[in-house]
Design a protein around this motif. Structure first.
Motif, PDB file in Angstrom:
ATOM      1  N   ARG A 195       0.856  -1.175   0.000  1.00  0.00           N
ATOM      2  CA  ARG A 195       0.000   0.000   0.000  1.00  0.00           C
ATOM      3  C   ARG A 195       0.891   1.223   0.000  1.00  0.00           C
ATOM      4  NH1 ARG A 195      -3.446   0.092   4.944  1.00  0.00           N
ATOM      5  NH2 ARG A 195      -1.401  -0.191   5.846  1.00  0.00           N
ATOM      6  N   LEU A 196       0.350   2.341  -0.466  1.00  0.00           N
ATOM      7  CA  LEU A 196       1.101   3.589  -0.489  1.00  0.00           C
ATOM      8  C   LEU A 196       1.575   3.953   0.912  1.00  0.00           C
ATOM      9  CD1 LEU A 196       1.989   5.655  -2.566  1.00  0.00           C
ATOM     10  CD2 LEU A 196      -0.109   6.921  -2.135  1.00  0.00           C
ATOM     11  N   LYS A 197       0.751   3.660   1.913  1.00  0.00           N
ATOM     12  CA  LYS A 197       1.105   3.965   3.300  1.00  0.00           C
ATOM     13  C   LYS A 197       2.348   3.190   3.744  1.00  0.00           C
ATOM     14  CE  LYS A 197      -0.698   4.558   7.868  1.00  0.00           C
ATOM     15  NZ  LYS A 197      -1.779   5.099   8.586  1.00  0.00           N
ATOM     16  N   ASP A 198       2.608   2.043   3.148  1.00  0.00           N
ATOM     17  CA  ASP A 198       3.813   1.282   3.485  1.00  0.00           C
ATOM     18  C   ASP A 198       5.067   2.073   3.129  1.00  0.00           C
ATOM     19  OD1 ASP A 198       2.194  -0.795   4.327  1.00  0.00           O
ATOM     20  OD2 ASP A 198       2.335  -1.868   2.418  1.00  0.00           O
ATOM     21  N   TYR A 199       4.972   2.894   2.100  1.00  0.00           N
ATOM     22  CA  TYR A 199       6.112   3.687   1.645  1.00  0.00           C
ATOM     23  C   TYR A 199       6.087   5.110   2.193  1.00  0.00           C
ATOM     24  CZ  TYR A 199       6.514  -0.187  -1.571  1.00  0.00           C
ATOM     25  OH  TYR A 199       6.627  -1.439  -2.096  1.00  0.00           O
ATOM     26  N   PHE A 200       4.911   5.611   2.494  1.00  0.00           N
ATOM     27  CA  PHE A 200       4.731   6.968   3.010  1.00  0.00           C
ATOM     28  C   PHE A 200       3.887   6.888   4.284  1.00  0.00           C
ATOM     29  CE2 PHE A 200       5.156   7.266  -1.592  1.00  0.00           C
ATOM     30  CZ  PHE A 200       6.223   8.150  -1.701  1.00  0.00           C
ATOM     31  N   PRO A 201       4.516   6.636   5.419  1.00  0.00           N
ATOM     32  CA  PRO A 201       3.766   6.401   6.655  1.00  0.00           C
ATOM     33  C   PRO A 201       2.942   7.592   7.137  1.00  0.00           C
ATOM     34  CG  PRO A 201       6.150   6.263   7.028  1.00  0.00           C
ATOM     35  CD  PRO A 201       5.941   6.478   5.579  1.00  0.00           C
ATOM     36  N   LEU A 202       3.191   8.784   6.628  1.00  0.00           N
ATOM     37  CA  LEU A 202       2.400   9.944   7.055  1.00  0.00           C
ATOM     38  C   LEU A 202       0.999   9.952   6.453  1.00  0.00           C
ATOM     39  CD1 LEU A 202       5.064  12.793   7.002  1.00  0.00           C
ATOM     40  CD2 LEU A 202       4.157  11.570   8.960  1.00  0.00           C
ATOM     41  N   ILE A 203       0.776   9.151   5.420  1.00  0.00           N
ATOM     42  CA  ILE A 203      -0.564   9.043   4.836  1.00  0.00           C
ATOM     43  C   ILE A 203      -1.462   8.345   5.851  1.00  0.00           C
ATOM     44  CG2 ILE A 203      -1.953   7.947   3.034  1.00  0.00           C
ATOM     45  CD1 ILE A 203       0.380   8.355   1.139  1.00  0.00           C
ATOM     46  N   ARG A 204      -2.619   8.934   6.069  1.00  0.00           N
ATOM     47  CA  ARG A 204      -3.509   8.393   7.095  1.00  0.00           C
ATOM     48  C   ARG A 204      -4.630   7.571   6.480  1.00  0.00           C
ATOM     49  NH1 ARG A 204      -5.133  13.355  10.528  1.00  0.00           N
ATOM     50  NH2 ARG A 204      -5.480  14.189   8.473  1.00  0.00           N
TER      51      ARG A 204
END
Length: 73
Positions: free
Chosen positions: A4-13
């Motif tokens: 998931r995008l969040k795996d690469y960009f942890p600031l995405i909620r």
């Protein structure tokens, strides 16, 4: 397991987190729920990384690329 995008960009909620923040503020809640359902969904998609802002759309492009516009401060 799919990345998931969040795996690469942890600031995405997550969607739930964004909605909790909106619902916790009278001002945000008033604005958010005054929008049409389609607008609310699009906003949540932007916040959660499902969609990106279409930066080449005229309104964004003019604001970013116009050299004559200078912000004072």
């Amino acid at each position: 397991m799919a990345n998931r995008l969040k795996d690469y960009f942890p600031l995405i909620r997550e969607r739930k987190e964004v909605l909790e923040e909106i619902d916790a503020s009278v001002g945000l809640r008033t604005i958010f729920y005054s929008w049409e359902q389609e607008q609310r969904e699009e906003f949540l998609d932007f916040c959660t990384g499902v969609k990106g802002v279409k930066i080449l759309y005229d309104s964004f492009f003019k604001e970013i690329m116009n050299r004559n516009m200078r912000r004072e401060g």
